[in-house]
Motif scaffolding. Sequence first.
Motif, PDB file in Angstrom:
ATOM      1  N   VAL A   7       0.964  -1.132   0.155  1.00 26.91           N
ATOM      2  CA  VAL A   7      -0.061  -0.041  -0.030  1.00 26.91           C
ATOM      3  C   VAL A   7       0.898   1.236   0.068  1.00 26.91           C
ATOM      4  N   ARG A   8       1.917   1.428   0.778  1.00 24.65           N
ATOM      5  CA  ARG A   8       2.904   2.412   1.002  1.00 24.65           C
ATOM      6  C   ARG A   8       3.291   2.842  -0.476  1.00 24.65           C
ATOM      7  N   SER A   9       3.775   1.617  -1.493  1.00 21.41           N
ATOM      8  CA  SER A   9       4.247   1.785  -2.440  1.00 21.41           C
ATOM      9  C   SER A   9       3.408   2.314  -3.555  1.00 21.41           C
ATOM     10  N   GLY A  10       2.103   2.299  -3.312  1.00 19.60           N
ATOM     11  CA  GLY A  10       1.207   2.752  -4.306  1.00 19.60           C
ATOM     12  C   GLY A  10       0.707   1.608  -5.263  1.00 19.60           C
ATOM     13  N   GLU A  11       1.140   0.330  -4.959  1.00 16.31           N
ATOM     14  CA  GLU A  11       0.918  -0.679  -5.949  1.00 16.31           C
ATOM     15  C   GLU A  11      -0.234  -1.811  -5.293  1.00 16.31           C
ATOM     16  N   ALA A  12      -0.450  -2.553  -6.277  1.00 16.95           N
ATOM     17  CA  ALA A  12      -1.794  -3.277  -5.861  1.00 16.95           C
ATOM     18  C   ALA A  12      -1.183  -4.768  -5.634  1.00 16.95           C
ATOM     19  N   PRO A  13      -1.861  -5.605  -4.769  1.00 18.20           N
ATOM     20  CA  PRO A  13      -1.371  -6.988  -4.501  1.00 18.20           C
ATOM     21  C   PRO A  13      -1.253  -7.768  -5.621  1.00 18.20           C
ATOM     22  N   THR A  14      -0.294  -8.700  -6.160  1.00 26.02           N
ATOM     23  CA  THR A  14      -0.528  -9.411  -7.288  1.00 26.02           C
ATOM     24  C   THR A  14      -0.929 -10.789  -7.227  1.00 26.02           C
ATOM     25  N   GLU A  15      -1.315 -11.114  -6.058  1.00 22.60           N
ATOM     26  CA  GLU A  15      -1.957 -12.353  -5.620  1.00 22.60           C
ATOM     27  C   GLU A  15      -3.286 -12.132  -4.907  1.00 22.60           C
ATOM     28  N   PRO A  16      -4.353 -12.864  -5.320  1.00 24.71           N
ATOM     29  CA  PRO A  16      -5.850 -12.707  -4.704  1.00 24.71           C
ATOM     30  C   PRO A  16      -5.491 -12.679  -3.083  1.00 24.71           C
ATOM     31  N   LEU A  17      -6.250 -11.857  -2.414  1.00 21.73           N
ATOM     32  CA  LEU A  17      -6.300 -11.771  -0.894  1.00 21.73           C
ATOM     33  C   LEU A  17      -7.265 -12.933  -0.315  1.00 21.73           C
ATOM     34  N   ALA A  18      -6.987 -13.155   1.082  1.00 20.46           N
ATOM     35  CA  ALA A  18      -7.739 -14.234   1.629  1.00 20.46           C
ATOM     36  C   ALA A  18      -9.220 -13.614   1.849  1.00 20.46           C
ATOM     37  N   PHE A  19      -9.202 -12.375   2.198  1.00 18.99           N
ATOM     38  CA  PHE A  19     -10.739 -11.985   2.420  1.00 18.99           C
ATOM     39  C   PHE A  19     -11.062 -10.693   1.707  1.00 18.99           C
ATOM     40  N   ALA A  20     -10.267  -9.989   1.417  1.00 19.03           N
ATOM     41  CA  ALA A  20     -10.370  -8.475   1.115  1.00 19.03           C
ATOM     42  C   ALA A  20     -10.761  -8.616  -0.413  1.00 19.03           C
ATOM     43  N   HIS A  21     -12.088  -8.743  -0.681  1.00 19.96           N
ATOM     44  CA  HIS A  21     -12.324  -8.998  -2.216  1.00 19.96           C
ATOM     45  C   HIS A  21     -13.480  -7.692  -2.565  1.00 19.96           C
ATOM     46  N   ARG A  22     -13.469  -7.378  -3.779  1.00 19.00           N
ATOM     47  CA  ARG A  22     -14.510  -6.490  -4.078  1.00 19.00           C
ATOM     48  C   ARG A  22     -15.315  -7.376  -4.928  1.00 19.00           C
ATOM     49  N   GLU A  23     -16.827  -6.823  -4.864  1.00 24.51           N
ATOM     50  CA  GLU A  23     -17.853  -7.671  -5.649  1.00 24.51           C
ATOM     51  C   GLU A  23     -17.946  -7.484  -6.958  1.00 24.51           C
ATOM     52  N   ASP A  24     -17.153  -6.416  -7.413  1.00 33.66           N
ATOM     53  CA  ASP A  24     -17.182  -6.414  -9.016  1.00 33.66           C
ATOM     54  C   ASP A  24     -15.864  -6.922  -9.564  1.00 33.66           C
ATOM     55  N   GLY A  25     -14.998  -7.791  -8.682  1.00 35.69           N
ATOM     56  CA  GLY A  25     -13.934  -8.655  -9.349  1.00 35.69           C
ATOM     57  C   GLY A  25     -12.819  -7.603  -9.433  1.00 35.69           C
ATOM     58  N   GLU A  26     -12.602  -6.271  -9.321  1.00 35.26           N
ATOM     59  CA  GLU A  26     -11.710  -5.317  -9.443  1.00 35.26           C
ATOM     60  C   GLU A  26     -10.587  -5.657  -8.057  1.00 35.26           C
ATOM     61  N   GLU A  27      -9.592  -4.898  -8.440  1.00 34.99           N
ATOM     62  CA  GLU A  27      -8.586  -5.125  -7.116  1.00 34.99           C
ATOM     63  C   GLU A  27      -9.127  -4.297  -5.909  1.00 34.99           C
ATOM     64  N   PRO A  28      -8.896  -4.940  -5.007  1.00 35.42           N
ATOM     65  CA  PRO A  28      -9.341  -4.301  -3.802  1.00 35.42           C
ATOM     66  C   PRO A  28      -8.539  -2.888  -3.403  1.00 35.42           C
ATOM     67  N   GLU A  29      -9.421  -1.763  -3.094  1.00 39.70           N
ATOM     68  CA  GLU A  29      -9.062  -0.564  -2.686  1.00 39.70           C
ATOM     69  C   GLU A  29      -7.871  -0.824  -1.653  1.00 39.70           C
ATOM     70  N   PRO A  30      -6.976   0.215  -1.588  1.00 40.37           N
ATOM     71  CA  PRO A  30      -5.911   0.162  -0.263  1.00 40.37           C
ATOM     72  C   PRO A  30      -6.584  -0.058   0.968  1.00 40.37           C
ATOM     73  N   PRO A  31      -7.786   0.684   1.324  1.00 39.61           N
ATOM     74  CA  PRO A  31      -8.398   0.421   2.861  1.00 39.61           C
ATOM     75  C   PRO A  31      -8.814  -1.020   3.007  1.00 39.61           C
ATOM     76  N   LEU A  32      -9.078  -1.737   1.862  1.00 35.23           N
ATOM     77  CA  LEU A  32      -9.460  -3.248   2.101  1.00 35.23           C
ATOM     78  C   LEU A  32      -8.083  -3.935   2.221  1.00 35.23           C
ATOM     79  N   VAL A  33      -7.008  -3.589   1.675  1.00 38.02           N
ATOM     80  CA  VAL A  33      -5.868  -4.167   1.800  1.00 38.02           C
ATOM     81  C   VAL A  33      -5.311  -4.219   3.298  1.00 38.02           C
TER      82      VAL A  33
END
Length: 614
Positions: free
Chosen positions: A456-482
């Motif tokens: 999150v600090r680097s401004g990037e997005a996780p390259t692997e799916p997270l365990a719980f933080a998912h968006r319903e639209d399938g997009e990458e989770p926003e930083p607060p969810l990460v």
Amino acid sequence: MAVNRQGNTLELTRELALPDAGPEDGSVTTEISKGLCDAQDRFGCVLLARGTAVDRAPSLVEASSIFAANLTACQQGIAWICERLSDDMDTVRAARGSGLTGNERYALAGIEAGLCTPGPREPNQRNCKGAYYLYRDFLNYSDAATLDTGRVAQAKAFLSGGCAAGDPPACASLAGMVDFWPDADRRAATARVIALCDARSTQDTICESLAGVLDPTFRESRPVMAARYDRLARSCLSPGEGDAQDCAWALHSYAALDAPDGLATAEAMLREACGPANNKGCPTLAQLYGPEGQVLSGLTIPGRDDPEARLAVLRMGCRGGDEAGSTCDQLADTMGAQGDGEGALHVRGAACDRVISAANDGDLWQCYHAAKQALDQNQRLPDAYRWADYVCRGADVSVSPYGCKLVGNMLTQGLGQPADLAGALSAYQRGCFHPRVATTDGEACLRYGTMLIEIVRSGEAPTEPLAFAHREDGEEPEPPLVLAEASRAFDMGCIDRIAPACAANARLLEEWSSGDLPYDRFTCQVRSAAGEVTSEKPCRGLIFYQTADEMKETREQVGLNVYVWPDSERSVTYIRDGIWRLNEVRTDYPATEGSRRCWHNPISTRSFCAAPAG
């Protein structure tokens, strides 16, 4: 009896009058039975128990009601119901999620004692086995506060009376309780239970397990120990029967005989059971040849302290078969202690490769130890990665998460594989929230959460799916969810008693609350009891995890909705077990006004409202 008739007219009337009512709405029969059972009517109690929580697991209140109803019916003379009381109490325990307390054991023993007949009985009379075992467990497992003098005297008197009356379970219980009877009484009970079992044409079940109950140091126990040795020795010598524990207990049983040849007969049997075709005797024989020996059930068997003989036995046991795991571990430890680290690693690696070839999930510790030793010695690192990865992908509650942490460490440092931070993140995630087991490696949680914050600090997005933080639209989770997932990981590590994870979670909350990390923007309000807005401010919204101490044992995590006001004060809402709370005050479900939700505080009479700022 009219309400229990075939084609029940009351239930038919109910179905006609209330066609939309379902089974969950209750039945007329059950409702009428409540009054009958309260009046001590035995048939009413049977019907009440039968009609409560039909076709589903009962709640604690329902399970207790079933037990009480059947107990009343039993005490009113319906003998077949008495046989179900133990099962009914098991249902209460399951609904409660805990075992019997000392008070409950004593109370249940008293109930059973009032229903049974010690000694010889008529065919329609109830035996006292349940009462004997409840009194035994009351004495053995209760705390000092529960064991008052009167209760102990009652329990001892009932067991002593049952033994005198000729009941084997009473004599066996008495014989095995060193803290409550002198040796002379226990010896007499030992001799009596053996005689009772020998004289009975129909054996009580306790007669089949006397060797595990009686004191092996008593001379009176030797006939039982001799028979046990013969049975266990046959099992130990048979490759397709039993396991290595039979060999260990065979040695123990022979030692109890105090035979003229010492342990020579048992030792010869173990040597025969430690060969290429059958290695079940190798672990016990290795222990006999070791320096420490063993202590089982109060009986000490000294070790021979013969290093050469022990090493030969361990090599034989480690060749393969069911007992290779424990002997290979001991062999590797012995070789390591002798300075042969490379040889020890070879032994562990070969043992793990056998586990992998057999696709065996049951002995993953072999592979974990192999990977750990390879890392410690900085040898065979590609193999170490393969071994650790096999552990990580397994389903062993005791070790699989730890294997995932090793994989994460190796991928982070580029050991045995090219450095791969995305792969390391995935491995740490499995170590913290393993998809196949419910256990956790708290250090993996700490590293997983730390990596998420760095992403999150680097401004990037996780390259692997997270365990719980998912968006319903399938997009990458926003930083607060990460960051919410990072908090959940730290909290799980804290539950696992990793102090740095607790500190990391507290630090995350402070930095997040102050606005140093991305947050969701909300408009927060406080309203008076009359609904007037008394304060409206922009606030920061975050989802934070901090498990209360009383919930850590169940490992239940609850997401807290934290709203941070401009003056750094926090309003917290969360739902647990269907109940909402506002700043730890129980409240109703929030009222909804478009995108705004409002929680009412029944103590202050004010309401807190929050809406996304857009």
